[in-house]
Design a protein around this motif. Structure first.
Motif, PDB file in Angstrom:
ATOM      1  N   LEU A  57      -0.909   1.126  11.714  1.00 24.77           N
ATOM      2  CA  LEU A  57      -0.285  -0.176  11.953  1.00 24.77           C
ATOM      3  C   LEU A  57       1.229  -0.069  11.995  1.00 24.77           C
ATOM      4  CD1 LEU A  57      -2.465  -2.306   9.500  1.00 24.77           C
ATOM      5  CD2 LEU A  57      -2.857  -1.854  11.935  1.00 24.77           C
ATOM      6  N   CYS A  58       1.760   0.867  11.212  1.00 21.81           N
ATOM      7  CA  CYS A  58       3.208   1.093  11.180  1.00 21.81           C
ATOM      8  C   CYS A  58       3.480   2.521  10.699  1.00 21.81           C
ATOM      9  CB  CYS A  58       3.904   0.090  10.259  1.00 21.81           C
ATOM     10  SG  CYS A  58       5.688   0.392  10.096  1.00 21.81           S
ATOM     11  N   PRO A  59       3.920   3.414  11.579  1.00 26.21           N
ATOM     12  CA  PRO A  59       4.185   4.803  11.175  1.00 26.21           C
ATOM     13  C   PRO A  59       5.267   4.935  10.107  1.00 26.21           C
ATOM     14  CG  PRO A  59       4.094   4.597  13.568  1.00 26.21           C
ATOM     15  CD  PRO A  59       4.113   3.204  13.016  1.00 26.21           C
ATOM     16  N   THR A  78       1.660   2.809  -5.041  1.00 16.65           N
ATOM     17  CA  THR A  78       2.418   1.734  -4.407  1.00 16.65           C
ATOM     18  C   THR A  78       1.588   0.937  -3.402  1.00 16.65           C
ATOM     19  OG1 THR A  78       3.299   3.342  -2.808  1.00 16.65           O
ATOM     20  CG2 THR A  78       4.663   2.814  -4.734  1.00 16.65           C
ATOM     21  N   ILE A  79       0.548   1.528  -2.817  1.00 17.77           N
ATOM     22  CA  ILE A  79      -0.264   0.765  -1.874  1.00 17.77           C
ATOM     23  C   ILE A  79      -0.924  -0.424  -2.561  1.00 17.77           C
ATOM     24  CG2 ILE A  79      -2.351   2.147  -2.160  1.00 17.77           C
ATOM     25  CD1 ILE A  79      -2.991   1.704   0.766  1.00 17.77           C
ATOM     26  N   GLY A  80      -1.239  -0.269  -3.848  1.00 22.19           N
ATOM     27  CA  GLY A  80      -1.853  -1.371  -4.576  1.00 22.19           C
ATOM     28  C   GLY A  80      -0.869  -2.239  -5.328  1.00 22.19           C
ATOM     29  N   LEU A  81       0.302  -1.685  -5.627  1.00 26.98           N
ATOM     30  CA  LEU A  81       1.243  -2.383  -6.499  1.00 26.98           C
ATOM     31  C   LEU A  81       2.324  -3.152  -5.755  1.00 26.98           C
ATOM     32  CD1 LEU A  81       1.858  -2.757  -9.540  1.00 26.98           C
ATOM     33  CD2 LEU A  81       3.406  -0.802  -9.366  1.00 26.98           C
ATOM     34  N   THR A  82       2.821  -2.600  -4.630  1.00 27.50           N
ATOM     35  CA  THR A  82       3.987  -3.210  -3.988  1.00 27.50           C
ATOM     36  C   THR A  82       3.894  -3.315  -2.474  1.00 27.50           C
ATOM     37  OG1 THR A  82       5.138  -1.070  -3.798  1.00 27.50           O
ATOM     38  CG2 THR A  82       5.513  -2.351  -5.819  1.00 27.50           C
ATOM     39  N   ASP A  83       2.900  -2.726  -1.837  1.00 24.58           N
ATOM     40  CA  ASP A  83       2.898  -2.615  -0.379  1.00 24.58           C
ATOM     41  C   ASP A  83       2.503  -3.931   0.282  1.00 24.58           C
ATOM     42  OD1 ASP A  83       1.946  -2.034   2.380  1.00 24.58           O
ATOM     43  OD2 ASP A  83       2.513   0.002   1.812  1.00 24.58           O
ATOM     44  N   ARG A  84       3.478  -4.576   0.940  1.00 23.11           N
ATOM     45  CA  ARG A  84       3.212  -5.888   1.528  1.00 23.11           C
ATOM     46  C   ARG A  84       2.416  -5.791   2.835  1.00 23.11           C
ATOM     47  NH1 ARG A  84       6.005  -9.915  -1.144  1.00 23.11           N
ATOM     48  NH2 ARG A  84       5.983 -11.346   0.632  1.00 23.11           N
ATOM     49  N   MET A  85       2.412  -4.625   3.466  1.00 17.71           N
ATOM     50  CA  MET A  85       1.501  -4.438   4.580  1.00 17.71           C
ATOM     51  C   MET A  85       0.056  -4.461   4.094  1.00 17.71           C
ATOM     52  SD  MET A  85       3.172  -1.572   7.119  1.00 17.71           S
ATOM     53  CE  MET A  85       1.659  -1.565   8.080  1.00 17.71           C
ATOM     54  N   ALA A  86      -0.204  -3.755   3.007  1.00 17.27           N
ATOM     55  CA  ALA A  86      -1.548  -3.776   2.431  1.00 17.27           C
ATOM     56  C   ALA A  86      -1.913  -5.184   1.985  1.00 17.27           C
ATOM     57  CB  ALA A  86      -1.628  -2.803   1.254  1.00 17.27           C
ATOM     58  N   PHE A  87      -0.948  -5.885   1.380  1.00 16.07           N
ATOM     59  CA  PHE A  87      -1.207  -7.262   0.939  1.00 16.07           C
ATOM     60  C   PHE A  87      -1.584  -8.145   2.133  1.00 16.07           C
ATOM     61  CE2 PHE A  87       1.946  -6.919  -2.890  1.00 16.07           C
ATOM     62  CZ  PHE A  87       1.171  -5.910  -3.421  1.00 16.07           C
ATOM     63  N   ASP A 108       2.118  -5.409  11.129  1.00 19.00           N
ATOM     64  CA  ASP A 108       2.968  -4.399  11.741  1.00 19.00           C
ATOM     65  C   ASP A 108       4.125  -4.071  10.806  1.00 19.00           C
ATOM     66  OD1 ASP A 108       4.876  -6.472  12.071  1.00 19.00           O
ATOM     67  OD2 ASP A 108       4.032  -6.998  14.031  1.00 19.00           O
ATOM     68  N   CYS A 109       5.105  -3.380  11.310  1.00 23.54           N
ATOM     69  CA  CYS A 109       6.203  -2.900  10.463  1.00 23.54           C
ATOM     70  C   CYS A 109       7.005  -4.023   9.824  1.00 23.54           C
ATOM     71  CB  CYS A 109       7.136  -1.996  11.271  1.00 23.54           C
ATOM     72  SG  CYS A 109       6.399  -0.419  11.777  1.00 23.54           S
ATOM     73  N   ARG A 110       6.975  -5.194  10.402  1.00 25.38           N
ATOM     74  CA  ARG A 110       7.697  -6.325   9.804  1.00 25.38           C
ATOM     75  C   ARG A 110       7.204  -6.623   8.398  1.00 25.38           C
ATOM     76  NH1 ARG A 110       6.485 -10.841  14.047  1.00 25.38           N
ATOM     77  NH2 ARG A 110       4.502  -9.705  13.925  1.00 25.38           N
ATOM     78  N   HIS A 111       5.929  -6.355   8.171  1.00 23.92           N
ATOM     79  CA  HIS A 111       5.328  -6.705   6.886  1.00 23.92           C
ATOM     80  C   HIS A 111       5.664  -5.713   5.777  1.00 23.92           C
ATOM     81  CE1 HIS A 111       2.793  -8.988   9.773  1.00 23.92           C
ATOM     82  NE2 HIS A 111       2.971  -9.924   8.853  1.00 23.92           N
ATOM     83  N   ILE A 112       6.398  -4.666   6.086  1.00 23.54           N
ATOM     84  CA  ILE A 112       6.891  -3.801   5.012  1.00 23.54           C
ATOM     85  C   ILE A 112       7.807  -4.582   4.092  1.00 23.54           C
ATOM     86  CG2 ILE A 112       8.354  -1.809   4.516  1.00 23.54           C
ATOM     87  CD1 ILE A 112       7.281  -0.462   6.983  1.00 23.54           C
TER      88      ILE A 112
END
Length: 289
Positions: free
Chosen positions: A248-250, A258-267, A283-287
């Motif tokens: 979704l975003c390289p 961090t994928i579970g704790l802070t990653d807003r793309m995952a959220f 997409d990358c905007r959601h970082i």
């Protein structure tokens, strides 16, 4: 003893990471999960939601019902969800680090928690979101507790130990050093149960990964250093949506914690899975947003 007889996770490094992340909890009143959750807008008995189902969050190995969700729980609350979390897999003498006990017992705790949430909210079903062990253990609940599949609409698994882990090859040490597996098992059965090829996972996955009537989503990162190889997290069965964040975003560089704790793309992907009818592309905007 052969390596395959040792269960899932052999995660000494993850235990250390979880320990470091748990340090902020020590500053909370009483050092308890409820102290933080009460101030974060989740675990509220009088929650009223615009969404039809409450969300049950299931933490990972060495974490707890607050630590694991300091990012995602408020994110969901802000979007109108009623969110509930609890501790499971507690061991005597460890007040902060949970998810260490036998996974079968944690599964029974999840069953009780789901029933409590349904009774408190009056909902017919819940959605479950889990991280690491918390993304795998609910599958044991769904397959082994009568009626569980009728109580769950969706399971959204973030970096789950679906097929266990090699921990970047470190679990090979269990064969090289006799007694090491027994020592880890004595400290944390759940760690040993999550090693690739464990008896626990072999039995859990033997007749398929999913149950009818439940929607499954897996969200992973290629930089996961705990549940390895990362592609073993995916479920290769019809109807399962497998998401790799870097597709979704390289630019996404999240790893296991961090994928579970802070990653807003995952959220954002979690919210998409909770409400597919209103899903918007990630997409990358959601970082950042």
């Amino acid at each position: 003893m052969p390596f395959g007889k040792f269960g899932p996770s052999g995660k000494p490094r993850f235990a250390l990471l979880a320990g470091l992340l748990a340090l902020p909890l020590l500053a909370l009143p009483g050092g308890t999960a409820n102290a933080s959750a009460a101030g974060g807008g989740w675990n509220e008995t009088d929650c009223v939601s615009e969404h039809p189902r409450p969300v049950v969050l299931v933490h990972g190995t060495g974490a707890n019902g607050t630590l694991n969700w300091l990012g995602l729980a408020p994110y969901l609350v802000e979007r109108g969800y009623c969110v509930y979390s609890s501790d499971f897999g507690q061991l005597p003498g460890l007040p902060v680090f949970h998810g260490l006990g036998p996974i079968e017992e944690s599964s029974a705790q999840l069953a009780a928690h789901v029933d409590e949430v349904l009774a408190a909210t009056g909902a017919d079903e819940v959605d479950i979101v889990g991280h690491s062990q918390g993304g795998m253990m609910p599958r044991h609940y769904l397959k082994n507790h009568p009626g569980a599949a009728d109580k769950v609409n969706a399971l959204i698994a973030i970096a789950p130990s679906t097929n266990g882990t090699t921990l970047l090859g470190l679990t090979a040490l269990l064969d090289a050093f006799p007694g090491l597996a027994d020592a880890i098992d004595g400290f944390s059965p759940a760690m040993i149960q999550q090693v690739t090829g464990s008896d626990f996972l072999t039995e859990l996955n033997a007749d398929g990964y999913t149950v009818p009537g439940v929607e499954y989503t897996v969200i992973a990162t290629r930089y996961d250093e705990v549940v390895t190889p990362y592609r073993t997290q995916f479920i290769d069965e019809p109807g399962v949506r497998n998401v790799l964040l870097q597709d979704l975003c390289p630019l996404n560089v999240s790893e296991h914690v961090t994928i579970g704790l802070t990653d807003r793309m995952a959220f954002h992907e979690v919210v998409n899975a909770l409400d597919p009818a209103t899903a918007e592309p990630t997409d990358c905007r959601h970082i950042l947003f």
